[in-house]
Enzyme design. Structure first.
Site, PDB file in Angstrom:
ATOM      1  N   ASP A   1       2.346 -78.619 -30.107  1.00  0.00           N
ATOM      2  CA  ASP A   1       2.013 -79.707 -29.110  1.00  0.00           C
ATOM      3  C   ASP A   1       0.777 -79.670 -28.485  1.00  0.00           C
ATOM      4  O   ASP A   1       0.294 -78.692 -28.221  1.00  0.00           O
ATOM      5  CB  ASP A   1       3.321 -79.694 -28.389  1.00  0.00           C
ATOM      6  CG  ASP A   1       4.817 -79.769 -28.813  1.00  0.00           C
ATOM      7  OD1 ASP A   1       4.654 -80.210 -29.959  1.00  0.00           O
ATOM      8  OD2 ASP A   1       5.659 -79.921 -27.945  1.00  0.00           O
ATOM      9  N   ASP A   2       0.412 -80.964 -27.857  1.00  0.00           N
ATOM     10  CA  ASP A   2      -0.341 -81.190 -26.823  1.00  0.00           C
ATOM     11  C   ASP A   2      -1.900 -81.089 -27.251  1.00  0.00           C
ATOM     12  O   ASP A   2      -2.655 -81.238 -26.334  1.00  0.00           O
ATOM     13  CB  ASP A   2      -0.135 -79.997 -25.734  1.00  0.00           C
ATOM     14  CG  ASP A   2       1.124 -80.090 -24.945  1.00  0.00           C
ATOM     15  OD1 ASP A   2       1.861 -80.748 -25.188  1.00  0.00           O
ATOM     16  OD2 ASP A   2       1.321 -79.089 -24.166  1.00  0.00           O
TER      17      ASP A   2
ATOM     18  N   HIS B   1       3.303 -87.375 -29.494  1.00  0.00           N
ATOM     19  CA  HIS B   1       3.891 -86.534 -28.241  1.00  0.00           C
ATOM     20  C   HIS B   1       3.379 -87.258 -26.938  1.00  0.00           C
ATOM     21  O   HIS B   1       3.401 -86.645 -25.823  1.00  0.00           O
ATOM     22  CB  HIS B   1       2.959 -85.309 -28.273  1.00  0.00           C
ATOM     23  CG  HIS B   1       3.780 -84.066 -27.479  1.00  0.00           C
ATOM     24  ND1 HIS B   1       4.985 -83.868 -27.224  1.00  0.00           N
ATOM     25  CD2 HIS B   1       3.031 -83.083 -26.625  1.00  0.00           C
ATOM     26  CE1 HIS B   1       5.316 -82.977 -26.324  1.00  0.00           C
ATOM     27  NE2 HIS B   1       4.308 -82.539 -25.992  1.00  0.00           N
TER      28      HIS B   1
ATOM     29  N   HIS C   1       1.382 -87.258 -21.567  1.00  0.00           N
ATOM     30  CA  HIS C   1       2.221 -85.874 -21.424  1.00  0.00           C
ATOM     31  C   HIS C   1       2.901 -86.077 -20.052  1.00  0.00           C
ATOM     32  O   HIS C   1       3.350 -85.097 -19.150  1.00  0.00           O
ATOM     33  CB  HIS C   1       1.607 -84.732 -21.220  1.00  0.00           C
ATOM     34  CG  HIS C   1       2.516 -83.553 -21.747  1.00  0.00           C
ATOM     35  ND1 HIS C   1       3.440 -82.936 -20.862  1.00  0.00           N
ATOM     36  CD2 HIS C   1       2.759 -82.817 -22.962  1.00  0.00           C
ATOM     37  CE1 HIS C   1       4.011 -82.009 -21.617  1.00  0.00           C
ATOM     38  NE2 HIS C   1       3.512 -81.976 -22.808  1.00  0.00           N
TER      39      HIS C   1
ATOM     40  N   HIS D   1       2.048 -74.370 -29.227  1.00  0.00           N
ATOM     41  CA  HIS D   1       1.011 -75.282 -28.721  1.00  0.00           C
ATOM     42  C   HIS D   1      -0.384 -74.679 -28.820  1.00  0.00           C
ATOM     43  O   HIS D   1      -0.771 -73.705 -28.760  1.00  0.00           O
ATOM     44  CB  HIS D   1       1.067 -75.155 -27.165  1.00  0.00           C
ATOM     45  CG  HIS D   1       2.309 -75.745 -26.521  1.00  0.00           C
ATOM     46  ND1 HIS D   1       3.426 -74.994 -26.389  1.00  0.00           N
ATOM     47  CD2 HIS D   1       2.769 -76.819 -25.790  1.00  0.00           C
ATOM     48  CE1 HIS D   1       4.457 -75.558 -25.824  1.00  0.00           C
ATOM     49  NE2 HIS D   1       4.365 -76.635 -25.721  1.00  0.00           N
TER      50      HIS D   1
END
Length: 531
Positions: free
Chosen positions: A345-346, A395, A399, A486
């Site tokens: 993620d991210d 995603h 965020h 991540h």
């Protein structure tokens, strides 16, 4: 002395003997004058040379010398099965038949144990990262194959499937599979199948289909004649045609055909005992026997496929390896092999390229849940993800906690991110991951995509020690797990290589989220694993 026994010199009998000698000599000279001249080059007539010969079994090809093969290994200690095979890239007829043989072996164990098979992962140290064929394994004694922990089931009891590469020339690839069942006390089953494929066309045949129907009876005669000669027999009597049992024997021999050099080697099963050899007092063979059929003898009896294969091998054509397929595009059956989906993620970030390097080195795949705002700055990284077969998913843009936003804001976060990804890689994401894993039914309704969560959290965002992170990522998953990491943390990048090796060692295949759902991503809902 009697007068009758006395012979004086010059008697009639003595004079007769002396008179006969010239006559004999004259006759001998007369006969020699009539004899034909001798030919110093003359030799007795020889038997015609045998057309085939007993030979050595061909050595298997080192799998490392055959590029683009996809190694596979499964082990399930509950039903008692281990299989090691190699597949061409992508979905192919040969691959389907190899997988079919593995499934048949599993089915036999399910029937024997009354247990249902499910993919099984093992503790670290299992050594299951070593996969694919082991050269020569299909020629091991059955008991040895079962007892070898690299090949056989746990404790040597159950079923083993082994493989060898027997041909790789031009567009042709040949694989021999052997399935052995039993334990240390008895072998209950032992079968072999040899398959050949033309990688250009996909045509795939068993070894006996290399030959025309006339091949069996003809080669039976050649084999019997060769063995009769080897035994010293001088008979020129024709060899009897094989009966039904003989045809089955020669059919089994042709089903184990392997082209090598200028010949095709067939494997005659143990117990070969034709009448001609019985008449010479020769016992039936007790071991399989390799017989080399020279190409000029074989050619009239080869099918077009068989002739092409034999010609490619005889000419030592370089192997035409098929185009590789990225790991994330492979046809993976996660109901057969234990799968785990690693997700990041991210990102992307400065650490993502290193993670991609480690995945590529292991022909492994992952899924990256990227932020829309990073799509442009890391466009090259996204394109590399795409080209190397990884999955790119949504995603959100930057965020936020989606449930805290208005409907319009939620829609914009997801819509704009999907559009940004599509503008870089050409395709839209088919899933999303809500930031922080926070969602509600309204978010799912607006997204119109499945929410992919996780069942293993490595807590890498807490910056643990690398060894701790590796332990969580390697020891936590079960078959079907989705792991959260991540790609924005240096520790996560540093742990990548050991994480992948640890999961492979446990027997896992590293796949994308789509693959863990058998290639059919759910269309809605929220999901924590592929189970």
């Amino acid at each position: 002395m009697s007068r009758r026994s006395m012979r004086r010199p010059g008697s009639r009998r003595s004079r007769g003997r002396r008179a006969a000698l010239p006559v004999v000599l004259i006759g001998a000279f007369a006969l020699s004058a009539c004899a034909p001249a001798t030919d110093a080059a003359w030799r007795p007539a020889a038997f015609p040379a045998a057309r085939v010969a007993v030979a050595e079994f061909p050595a298997a090809i080192d799998p490392a010398e055959v590029p683009a093969l996809r190694p596979m290994r499964i082990r399930n200690d509950e039903v008692g099965v281990q299989a090691r095979v190699a597949l061409p890239p992508g979905r192919t007829p040969l691959g389907d038949r190899v997988i079919g043989a593995v499934r048949d072996a599993i089915g036999g164990r399910e029937a024997a144990t009354g247990l249902a098979y499910t993919p099984q992962a093992h503790p670290r140290g299992a050594g299951l990262g070593d996969r694919g064929c082991i050269a020569g394994s299909t020629r091991l004694a059955a008991a040895e194959l079962l007892a070898d922990p690299r090949l056989g089931p746990a404790n040597g009891s159950g079923t083993a499937v082994a493989c060898d590469i027997v041909a790789a020339a031009g567009p042709y690839l040949g694989v021999r599979l052997r399935t052995v069942s039993g334990d240390a006390t008895a072998i209950s089953g032992d079968t072999s199948t040899t398959l050949y494929t033309d990688l250009r066309t996909g045509e795939t045949v068993a070894a006996d289909a290399l030959w025309t129907p006339e091949a069996g009876p003809a080669l039976w005669g050649d084999i019997v004649e060769a063995l009769r000669r080897d035994a010293g027999a001088l008979s020129l009597a024709p060899v009897q045609a094989p009966d039904e049992a003989g045809l089955a024997v020669i059919g089994a021999a042709l089903a184990r055909s392997v082209p090598v050099g200028g010949a095709v080697v067939i494997e005659v099963p143990a117990g070969f005992s034709p009448p001609e050899l019985q008449a010479l007092g020769i016992a039936a063979t007790t071991e399989p026997m390799a017989v080399a059929v020279p190409r000029e003898v074989a050619t009239p009896y080869l099918t077009p496929f068989g002739a092409g294969l034999a010609g490619a091998v005889a000419s030592a054509l370089p192997y035409e390896a098929p185009t590789t397929v990225p790991a994330g595009a492979q046809a993976i059956d996660c109901e057969l092999v234990p799968c785990v989906a690693l997700t990041y993620d991210d990102g992307p970030s400065e650490y993502t390229a290193g993670i991609l390097d480690e995945l590529r080195a292991r022909d492994a795949a992952a899924t990256f849940y990227v932020l829309g705002q990073l799509s442009r700055p890391y466009a090259d990284t996204l394109r590399r993800m795409r080209d190397e077969g990884h999955e790119i998913a949504n995603h959100s843009w930057n965020h936020p906690s989606l449930p805290s936003l208005t409907d319009e804001q939620v829609a914009a976060q997801l819509r704009d991110t999907s559009a940004a990804i599509q503008s870089v890689v050409g395709t839209r994401p088919t899933s999303f991951r809500p930031p922080y894993g926070e969602y509600n039914q309204n978010v799912l309704r607006i997204a119109g995509l499945p929410a992919i969560l996780w069942d293993v959290d490595t807590f890498d965002y807490q910056r643990p020690e690398v060894d701790t992170l590796i332990a969580r990522a390697v020891d936590g998953p079960r078959p079907g797990s989705i792991v959260l990491m991540h790609d924005i943390h240096p520790g996560t990048a540093a742990a990548a290589a050991a994480t992948y090796d640890g999961l492979l060692d446990r027997g896992f295949s590293l796949v994308t989220v789509t693959q863990i759902f058998e290639g059919a991503m759910p269309t809605s809902g929220a999901w924590t694993s592929g189970r």
